[in-house]
Design an enzyme around this catalytic site. Structure first.
Site, PDB file in Angstrom:
ATOM      1  N   ASP A   1      45.603  48.649  44.591  1.00 47.14           N
ATOM      2  CA  ASP A   1      45.455  47.215  44.742  1.00 47.14           C
ATOM      3  C   ASP A   1      45.792  46.890  46.201  1.00 47.14           C
ATOM      4  O   ASP A   1      46.331  47.718  46.930  1.00 47.14           O
ATOM      5  CB  ASP A   1      46.386  46.495  43.771  1.00 47.14           C
ATOM      6  CG  ASP A   1      46.252  44.989  43.831  1.00 47.14           C
ATOM      7  OD1 ASP A   1      45.133  44.494  44.075  1.00 47.14           O
ATOM      8  OD2 ASP A   1      47.268  44.299  43.637  1.00 47.14           O
TER       9      ASP A   1
ATOM     10  N   ASP B   1      46.736  43.105  47.811  1.00 48.78           N
ATOM     11  CA  ASP B   1      47.826  42.146  47.987  1.00 48.78           C
ATOM     12  C   ASP B   1      49.020  42.530  47.121  1.00 48.78           C
ATOM     13  O   ASP B   1      48.884  42.769  45.927  1.00 48.78           O
ATOM     14  CB  ASP B   1      47.367  40.739  47.601  1.00 48.78           C
ATOM     15  CG  ASP B   1      46.281  40.212  48.530  1.00 48.78           C
ATOM     16  OD1 ASP B   1      46.595  39.918  49.690  1.00 48.78           O
ATOM     17  OD2 ASP B   1      45.120  40.112  48.081  1.00 48.78           O
TER      18      ASP B   1
ATOM     19  N   ALA C   1      40.824  22.687  44.990  1.00 55.56           N
ATOM     20  CA  ALA C   1      42.115  23.261  45.376  1.00 55.56           C
ATOM     21  C   ALA C   1      41.943  24.710  45.841  1.00 55.56           C
ATOM     22  O   ALA C   1      42.590  25.144  46.804  1.00 55.56           O
ATOM     23  CB  ALA C   1      43.100  23.188  44.211  1.00 55.56           C
TER      24      ALA C   1
ATOM     25  N   ARG D   1      40.594  24.685  49.364  1.00 53.07           N
ATOM     26  CA  ARG D   1      41.648  24.333  50.314  1.00 53.07           C
ATOM     27  C   ARG D   1      42.637  25.469  50.474  1.00 53.07           C
ATOM     28  O   ARG D   1      43.092  25.759  51.586  1.00 53.07           O
ATOM     29  CB  ARG D   1      42.373  23.070  49.834  1.00 53.07           C
ATOM     30  CG  ARG D   1      41.651  21.807  50.125  1.00 53.07           C
ATOM     31  CD  ARG D   1      41.604  21.523  51.641  1.00 53.07           C
ATOM     32  NE  ARG D   1      42.933  21.245  52.168  1.00 53.07           N
ATOM     33  CZ  ARG D   1      43.416  21.784  53.276  1.00 53.07           C
ATOM     34  NH1 ARG D   1      42.701  22.648  53.978  1.00 53.07           N
ATOM     35  NH2 ARG D   1      44.634  21.480  53.707  1.00 53.07           N
TER      36      ARG D   1
ATOM     37  N   ALA E   1      40.567  40.027  45.858  1.00 56.96           N
ATOM     38  CA  ALA E   1      40.231  39.262  47.063  1.00 56.96           C
ATOM     39  C   ALA E   1      38.732  39.285  47.301  1.00 56.96           C
ATOM     40  O   ALA E   1      38.034  40.223  46.902  1.00 56.96           O
ATOM     41  CB  ALA E   1      40.940  39.848  48.283  1.00 56.96           C
TER      42      ALA E   1
ATOM     43  N   ARG F   1      35.611  39.617  49.969  1.00 58.77           N
ATOM     44  CA  ARG F   1      35.477  40.561  51.078  1.00 58.77           C
ATOM     45  C   ARG F   1      35.756  39.919  52.430  1.00 58.77           C
ATOM     46  O   ARG F   1      36.331  40.553  53.318  1.00 58.77           O
ATOM     47  CB  ARG F   1      34.092  41.213  51.064  1.00 58.77           C
ATOM     48  CG  ARG F   1      33.971  42.381  52.030  1.00 58.77           C
ATOM     49  CD  ARG F   1      32.715  43.181  51.781  1.00 58.77           C
ATOM     50  NE  ARG F   1      32.777  43.901  50.515  1.00 58.77           N
ATOM     51  CZ  ARG F   1      33.261  45.126  50.383  1.00 58.77           C
ATOM     52  NH1 ARG F   1      33.750  45.766  51.425  1.00 58.77           N
ATOM     53  NH2 ARG F   1      33.251  45.720  49.207  1.00 58.77           N
TER      54      ARG F   1
END
Length: 220
Positions: free
Chosen positions: A16, A18, A77, A80, A117, A119
């Protein structure tokens, strides 16, 4: 590499991103909290951290739903949050990351990066030299279903041409561990972001990447 410490043969290692290789979840949480704060909502670490590993919009919809926001508000959200993170975050490698990757490469073990995530964020977080460690990089853009579905891990195993049963996954989050188990892979969890009590689906639980290296190197 046949190694009794893992309980089966290991022919590839899938990481993984993060919370495992890069220290970024504190920045993610801050960004989520700021983004949802624009809708009058506070996001705690305790509700965010277990959702990690999914795609941006999957996380936003679950957080939004738990706080009574519409899908449209949750998606705004998420947009942002991504802006805030990209403008303000400073992800860095965890201690022991480079040493572990170099060791595995020296032993000829193929590696993959399997992440929720997108790319563009991954490419902006780490340089091309770092990405060259991996024979496969599977992001949220490359699959139909993200973790806890096994598809991302199975895609990486296929890319590396290694059977799922011979893959070792290094994860930090419950949904990632569940995906690895559903893929039929051995999994080791690092307690970088959550306590061991929340990582019970792992085959092994260690403190960090230096401990993973020690197990591969046969050190106590």
């Amino acid at each position: 590499m046949k190694d009794g410490r893992w309980g089966r043969e290991v022919r590839a290692v899938l990481f993984d991103f993060d919370g495992v290789l890069i220290r970024s979840l504190e920045d993610h949480h801050r960004s989520w909290n700021e983004a949802f704060g624009e809708f009058g909502v506070e996001i705690t670490w305790e509700e965010f951290a277990p959702l990690e590993g999914q795609s941006l919009y999957a996380i936003s919809e679950q957080l939004g739903n738990s706080h009574g926001l519409s899908i449209g508000e949750a998606r705004r959200a998420a947009f942002r949050k991504n802006q805030i993170y990209l403008e303000t975050a400073h992800p860095r490698l965890y201690e022991g990351a480079t040493e572990l990757l170099e060791f595995l490469r020296s032993r000829g073990l193929p590696m993959a990066l399997v992440t929720g995530a997108h790319r563009d964020r991954l490419d902006r977080s780490v340089d091309a030299e770092f990405r060259r460690y991996f024979g496969s990089i599977v992001t949220a853009d490359d699959v139909h279903r993200t973790k806890p579905d096994p598809e991302p891990f199975l895609r990486a195993a296929a890319d590396l041409n290694v059977p799922a049963a011979a893959c070792l996954v290094v994860e930090n989050a419950p949904l990632g561990l569940r995906a690895a188990r559903r893929a039929g892979m051995t999994c080791v969890a690092v307690t970088t972001t959550l306590p061991a009590a929340q990582l019970g689906e792992a085959d092994r639980i260690v403190a960090g990447l230096s401990d993973v290296l020690a197990m591969f190197a046969g050190r106590p």
